[in-house]
Design a protein around this motif. Structure first.
Motif, PDB file in Angstrom:
ATOM      1  N   ARG A 172       0.826  -1.217   0.000  1.00  0.00           N
ATOM      2  CA  ARG A 172       0.000   0.000   0.000  1.00  0.00           C
ATOM      3  C   ARG A 172       0.851   1.254   0.000  1.00  0.00           C
ATOM      4  O   ARG A 172       0.505   2.238  -0.661  1.00  0.00           O
ATOM      5  CB  ARG A 172      -0.937  -0.006   1.207  1.00  0.00           C
ATOM      6  CG  ARG A 172      -2.012  -1.077   1.149  1.00  0.00           C
ATOM      7  CD  ARG A 172      -3.070  -0.867   2.209  1.00  0.00           C
ATOM      8  NE  ARG A 172      -4.006  -1.964   2.221  1.00  0.00           N
ATOM      9  CZ  ARG A 172      -4.009  -2.934   3.147  1.00  0.00           C
ATOM     10  NH1 ARG A 172      -3.137  -2.906   4.153  1.00  0.00           N
ATOM     11  NH2 ARG A 172      -4.890  -3.918   3.076  1.00  0.00           N
ATOM     12  N   ARG A 173       1.980   1.240   0.712  1.00  0.00           N
ATOM     13  CA  ARG A 173       2.851   2.402   0.683  1.00  0.00           C
ATOM     14  C   ARG A 173       3.394   2.624  -0.728  1.00  0.00           C
ATOM     15  O   ARG A 173       3.512   3.759  -1.191  1.00  0.00           O
ATOM     16  CB  ARG A 173       4.006   2.240   1.685  1.00  0.00           C
ATOM     17  CG  ARG A 173       3.573   2.420   3.132  1.00  0.00           C
ATOM     18  CD  ARG A 173       4.756   2.653   4.045  1.00  0.00           C
ATOM     19  NE  ARG A 173       5.643   1.502   4.110  1.00  0.00           N
ATOM     20  CZ  ARG A 173       5.475   0.471   4.925  1.00  0.00           C
ATOM     21  NH1 ARG A 173       4.433   0.429   5.734  1.00  0.00           N
ATOM     22  NH2 ARG A 173       6.328  -0.530   4.940  1.00  0.00           N
ATOM     23  N   GLY A 174       3.710   1.536  -1.406  1.00  0.00           N
ATOM     24  CA  GLY A 174       4.181   1.651  -2.778  1.00  0.00           C
ATOM     25  C   GLY A 174       3.101   2.192  -3.697  1.00  0.00           C
ATOM     26  O   GLY A 174       3.365   3.065  -4.543  1.00  0.00           O
ATOM     27  N   MET A 175       1.886   1.691  -3.550  1.00  0.00           N
ATOM     28  CA  MET A 175       0.782   2.183  -4.362  1.00  0.00           C
ATOM     29  C   MET A 175       0.551   3.664  -4.113  1.00  0.00           C
ATOM     30  O   MET A 175       0.349   4.450  -5.050  1.00  0.00           O
ATOM     31  CB  MET A 175      -0.482   1.382  -4.066  1.00  0.00           C
ATOM     32  CG  MET A 175      -0.389  -0.082  -4.477  1.00  0.00           C
ATOM     33  SD  MET A 175      -1.826  -1.052  -3.959  1.00  0.00           S
ATOM     34  CE  MET A 175      -3.053  -0.443  -5.121  1.00  0.00           C
ATOM     35  N   GLY A 196      -1.839  -3.827  -6.563  1.00  0.00           N
ATOM     36  CA  GLY A 196      -0.782  -4.484  -5.816  1.00  0.00           C
ATOM     37  C   GLY A 196      -1.182  -5.876  -5.362  1.00  0.00           C
ATOM     38  O   GLY A 196      -2.356  -6.135  -5.077  1.00  0.00           O
ATOM     39  N   PHE A 197      -0.171  -6.758  -5.253  1.00  0.00           N
ATOM     40  CA  PHE A 197      -0.433  -8.161  -4.954  1.00  0.00           C
ATOM     41  C   PHE A 197       0.641  -8.738  -4.035  1.00  0.00           C
ATOM     42  O   PHE A 197       1.770  -8.247  -3.987  1.00  0.00           O
ATOM     43  CB  PHE A 197      -0.456  -8.986  -6.245  1.00  0.00           C
ATOM     44  CG  PHE A 197      -1.486  -8.527  -7.232  1.00  0.00           C
ATOM     45  CD1 PHE A 197      -2.764  -9.066  -7.236  1.00  0.00           C
ATOM     46  CD2 PHE A 197      -1.183  -7.524  -8.148  1.00  0.00           C
ATOM     47  CE1 PHE A 197      -3.717  -8.621  -8.136  1.00  0.00           C
ATOM     48  CE2 PHE A 197      -2.126  -7.077  -9.054  1.00  0.00           C
ATOM     49  CZ  PHE A 197      -3.410  -7.632  -9.046  1.00  0.00           C
ATOM     50  N   ASP A 207      -2.403 -12.797  -4.686  1.00  0.00           N
ATOM     51  CA  ASP A 207      -3.562 -12.365  -3.914  1.00  0.00           C
ATOM     52  C   ASP A 207      -3.553 -10.840  -3.880  1.00  0.00           C
ATOM     53  O   ASP A 207      -2.561 -10.225  -3.468  1.00  0.00           O
ATOM     54  CB  ASP A 207      -3.495 -12.926  -2.491  1.00  0.00           C
ATOM     55  CG  ASP A 207      -4.767 -12.670  -1.701  1.00  0.00           C
ATOM     56  OD1 ASP A 207      -5.832 -12.491  -2.315  1.00  0.00           O
ATOM     57  OD2 ASP A 207      -4.684 -12.646  -0.458  1.00  0.00           O
ATOM     58  N   GLU A 208      -4.632 -10.223  -4.312  1.00  0.00           N
ATOM     59  CA  GLU A 208      -4.661  -8.768  -4.435  1.00  0.00           C
ATOM     60  C   GLU A 208      -4.750  -8.090  -3.065  1.00  0.00           C
ATOM     61  O   GLU A 208      -5.442  -8.556  -2.163  1.00  0.00           O
ATOM     62  CB  GLU A 208      -5.818  -8.317  -5.313  1.00  0.00           C
ATOM     63  CG  GLU A 208      -5.788  -6.843  -5.645  1.00  0.00           C
ATOM     64  CD  GLU A 208      -6.505  -6.488  -6.934  1.00  0.00           C
ATOM     65  OE1 GLU A 208      -6.364  -5.330  -7.385  1.00  0.00           O
ATOM     66  OE2 GLU A 208      -7.205  -7.353  -7.484  1.00  0.00           O
ATOM     67  N   VAL A 209      -4.058  -6.960  -2.947  1.00  0.00           N
ATOM     68  CA  VAL A 209      -4.054  -6.154  -1.725  1.00  0.00           C
ATOM     69  C   VAL A 209      -5.018  -4.988  -1.926  1.00  0.00           C
ATOM     70  O   VAL A 209      -4.930  -4.262  -2.930  1.00  0.00           O
ATOM     71  CB  VAL A 209      -2.642  -5.626  -1.410  1.00  0.00           C
ATOM     72  CG1 VAL A 209      -2.662  -4.700  -0.196  1.00  0.00           C
ATOM     73  CG2 VAL A 209      -1.686  -6.793  -1.179  1.00  0.00           C
ATOM     74  N   SER A 210      -5.931  -4.805  -0.983  1.00  0.00           N
ATOM     75  CA  SER A 210      -6.902  -3.723  -1.088  1.00  0.00           C
ATOM     76  C   SER A 210      -6.219  -2.377  -0.898  1.00  0.00           C
ATOM     77  O   SER A 210      -5.238  -2.254  -0.167  1.00  0.00           O
ATOM     78  CB  SER A 210      -8.004  -3.891  -0.031  1.00  0.00           C
ATOM     79  OG  SER A 210      -7.448  -3.831   1.277  1.00  0.00           O
ATOM     80  N   TYR A 211      -6.748  -1.364  -1.553  1.00  0.00           N
ATOM     81  CA  TYR A 211      -6.239  -0.004  -1.406  1.00  0.00           C
ATOM     82  C   TYR A 211      -7.396   0.957  -1.558  1.00  0.00           C
ATOM     83  O   TYR A 211      -8.216   0.777  -2.460  1.00  0.00           O
ATOM     84  CB  TYR A 211      -5.174   0.298  -2.462  1.00  0.00           C
ATOM     85  CG  TYR A 211      -4.567   1.696  -2.307  1.00  0.00           C
ATOM     86  CD1 TYR A 211      -3.463   1.899  -1.493  1.00  0.00           C
ATOM     87  CD2 TYR A 211      -5.147   2.781  -2.942  1.00  0.00           C
ATOM     88  CE1 TYR A 211      -2.934   3.165  -1.341  1.00  0.00           C
ATOM     89  CE2 TYR A 211      -4.617   4.049  -2.783  1.00  0.00           C
ATOM     90  CZ  TYR A 211      -3.511   4.248  -1.985  1.00  0.00           C
ATOM     91  OH  TYR A 211      -2.985   5.516  -1.811  1.00  0.00           O
TER      92      TYR A 211
END
Length: 219
Positions: A172-175, A196-197, A207-211
């Motif tokens: 999430r920090r990267g996104m 992001g995954f 597995d997708e990371v929520s943002y």
């Protein structure tokens, strides 16, 4: 709604995890310079990740940028800006993964060990399972190693809720770093998208990371 290139690659990943071989390793002949899927992937350098295989990418379809952790550093942003503005990529994919070595240390611990602090050397040796050889010198670069926030754990520790959370924080920090960069538009005809995954090195699945979502223990 049209299916995105990222969605197609996610479908490829499911097939890869199921045993299909999608990436063709043979030389494809002459191709244009612009990635045909208009995708840029930023992934960890871990030897267990073959990005072209796990996404079913063919040569010429995407830019693949790799570093320790798949972290959105200044240099990664440099590559993404060039990728978008000069070579017309529109979809960015971030890939972290389970059992990542970036979970096994902190920046301060590694710096101290490299400089010769005995306690740090001992902790790093315990974490990695190998003798840690200090350099006995200070250095001005790299300015940061970008270890993932949170309590360090032994190298290659099995996935659990705690280390999964640490991986998601960094994704999430990267996104956020990409989506809030002045030179990477998120609106208008030239807009980019970012997803992001976390890749499971044991199963082969993304597995997708929520943002948006938590980026630290405090949220």
């Amino acid at each position: 709604m049209a299916t995105s290139s990222t969605d197609i690659l996610l479908n490829n990943n499911g097939r890869y995890a199921g045993g299909d071989t999608l990436h063709r390793a043979s030389h494809p002949g002459m191709q244009p310079i612009r990635p045909s899927k208009r995708v840029a992937v930023l992934a960890c350098m871990d030897a267990r990740l073959d990005v072209e295989d796990l996404l079913g990418l063919q040569t010429g379809e995407a830019h693949v940028i790799r570093n320790a952790g798949g972290v959105v550093t200044g240099d990664a942003l440099r590559s993404l800006i060039i990728s978008h503005h000069l070579l017309d990529t529109r979809e960015f994919i971030l890939v972290h993964h389970t059992r990542c070595g970036m979970l096994a240390f902190t920046d301060d611990l590694l710096k101290a060990g490299l400089e010769g602090d005995p306690a740090s050397e001992k902790m790093l040796a315990q974490a990695t399972g190998r003798a840690f050889a200090n350099c006995g010198k200070c250095a001005s670069s790299p300015e940061a190693f970008h270890a993932f926030r949170g309590q360090p754990e032994p190298l290659d520790a099995a996935p659990d809720a705690a280390n999964r959370q640490r991986l998601e924080w960094d994704v999430r920090r990267g996104m956020s770093a990409i989506l809030n960069h002045a030179w990477l538009p998120t609106q208008g005809p030239d807009a980019i998208t970012v997803r992001g995954f976390v890749y499971d090195v044991d199963t082969g699945l993304l597995d997708e990371v929520s943002y948006p979502g938590p980026m630290t223990a405090a949220g």
